[in-house]
Design a protein around this motif. Structure first.
Motif, PDB file in Angstrom:
ATOM      1  N   SER A  48      24.323  41.258  12.656  1.00 58.61           N
ATOM      2  CA  SER A  48      25.006  42.123  11.709  1.00 58.61           C
ATOM      3  C   SER A  48      24.110  42.354  10.494  1.00 58.61           C
ATOM      4  N   SER A  49      24.687  42.884   9.428  1.00 54.60           N
ATOM      5  CA  SER A  49      23.932  43.153   8.205  1.00 54.60           C
ATOM      6  C   SER A  49      24.898  43.354   7.053  1.00 54.60           C
ATOM      7  N   VAL A  60      32.760  43.839   5.813  1.00 55.65           N
ATOM      8  CA  VAL A  60      34.038  44.482   5.502  1.00 55.65           C
ATOM      9  C   VAL A  60      34.776  43.794   4.365  1.00 55.65           C
ATOM     10  N   ALA A 106      32.117  40.317   8.601  1.00 52.06           N
ATOM     11  CA  ALA A 106      31.359  41.516   8.953  1.00 52.06           C
ATOM     12  C   ALA A 106      31.557  41.902  10.417  1.00 52.06           C
ATOM     13  N   LEU A 107      31.372  43.183  10.673  1.00 51.17           N
ATOM     14  CA  LEU A 107      31.354  43.688  12.052  1.00 51.17           C
ATOM     15  C   LEU A 107      30.011  43.345  12.692  1.00 51.17           C
ATOM     16  N   VAL A 108      30.033  43.171  13.990  1.00 58.78           N
ATOM     17  CA  VAL A 108      28.797  42.920  14.743  1.00 58.78           C
ATOM     18  C   VAL A 108      28.695  44.028  15.779  1.00 58.78           C
ATOM     19  N   SER A 109      27.499  44.629  15.870  1.00 58.79           N
ATOM     20  CA  SER A 109      27.329  45.726  16.845  1.00 58.79           C
ATOM     21  C   SER A 109      26.866  45.214  18.179  1.00 58.79           C
ATOM     22  N   GLU A 150      25.363  45.973   5.461  1.00 62.85           N
ATOM     23  CA  GLU A 150      25.994  47.282   5.626  1.00 62.85           C
ATOM     24  C   GLU A 150      27.240  47.221   6.514  1.00 62.85           C
ATOM     25  N   LYS A 151      27.401  46.128   7.246  1.00 65.48           N
ATOM     26  CA  LYS A 151      28.552  45.985   8.144  1.00 65.48           C
ATOM     27  C   LYS A 151      29.586  44.996   7.613  1.00 65.48           C
ATOM     28  N   ASN A 199      33.911  40.960  18.051  1.00 64.27           N
ATOM     29  CA  ASN A 199      32.889  41.717  17.334  1.00 64.27           C
ATOM     30  C   ASN A 199      32.952  41.478  15.823  1.00 64.27           C
ATOM     31  N   HIS A 202      27.369  51.002   0.187  1.00 64.60           N
ATOM     32  CA  HIS A 202      28.483  50.418   0.947  1.00 64.60           C
ATOM     33  C   HIS A 202      29.168  49.378   0.068  1.00 64.60           C
TER      34      HIS A 202
END
Length: 124
Positions: A65-66, A71, A121-124, A68-69, A24, A97
Motif C-alpha cells: 500500500s502507500s 483511508v 489503508a487499502l491494499v491493491s 495515497e491509499k 484488501n 489526499h
C-alpha cells in the motif's frame, strides 16, 4: 489474515505486529519515532512526526500500500499545544489526499515520545 513485518521500520516492542492485512485492508500498529534500528529520535514534535511517517511508509510499502491509499489515521499527541506543529508536518505527507483523521491528546506514550500515528489503508 497476514502479519506484516519489515526491517525498514522498528520492530514491535511488545506482543503485537507492525501491521495486519485482512482482505484488501491494512491496519497498522501505532508508529512512534524510533529508527528501524530501534533508536529513539530526539527532537521536537516535528522531527518526531517525520520519523513516524518514515516508519508508516515502510510498513505500508511492505503491505503493498502507500500513503495515497490511507483511508483513516489516528494521531496520539502528548501535548495538544503541539498540534499545529505536528499538523504542519502531517500536511506535507497528506497534501492532496486527505484521509479521515482523529487526533487525541494522551497522558503518556511509549518511551515518552511526543507523537504516535496509526493508519488504515487499502491494499491493491
Amino acid at each position: 489474515m497476514k502479519v506484516v513485518q519489515t526491517n525498514a521500520a522498528p520492530a514491535a516492542i511488545g506482543p503485537y505486529s507492525q501491521g495486519i492485512l485482512v482482505n484488501n485492508m491494512f491496519y497498522s500498529s501505532g508508529q512512534i519515532p524510533l529508527t528501524a534500528e530501534g533508536v529513539l529520535v530526539e527532537g521536537d514534535v516535528q522531527v518526531q512526526t517525520h520519523q513516524v511517517f518514515k516508519n508508516l511508509q515502510a510498513v505500508l510499502t511492505e503491505a503493498g500500500s502507500s500513503l495515497e491509499k490511507v483511508v483513516k489515521t489516528t494521531v496520539f499527541i502528548k501535548d495538544m499545544n503541539d498540534f499545529a506543529a505536528m499538523n504542519e508536518i502531517y500536511g506535507e505527507y497528506f497534501s492532496v489526499h486527505k484521509p479521515a483523521r482523529s487526533c487525541v491528546e494522551v497522558a503518556r506514550l511509549p518511551k515518552d515520545v511526543l507523537v504516535e500515528i496509526e493508519v488504515i489503508a487499502l491494499v491493491s
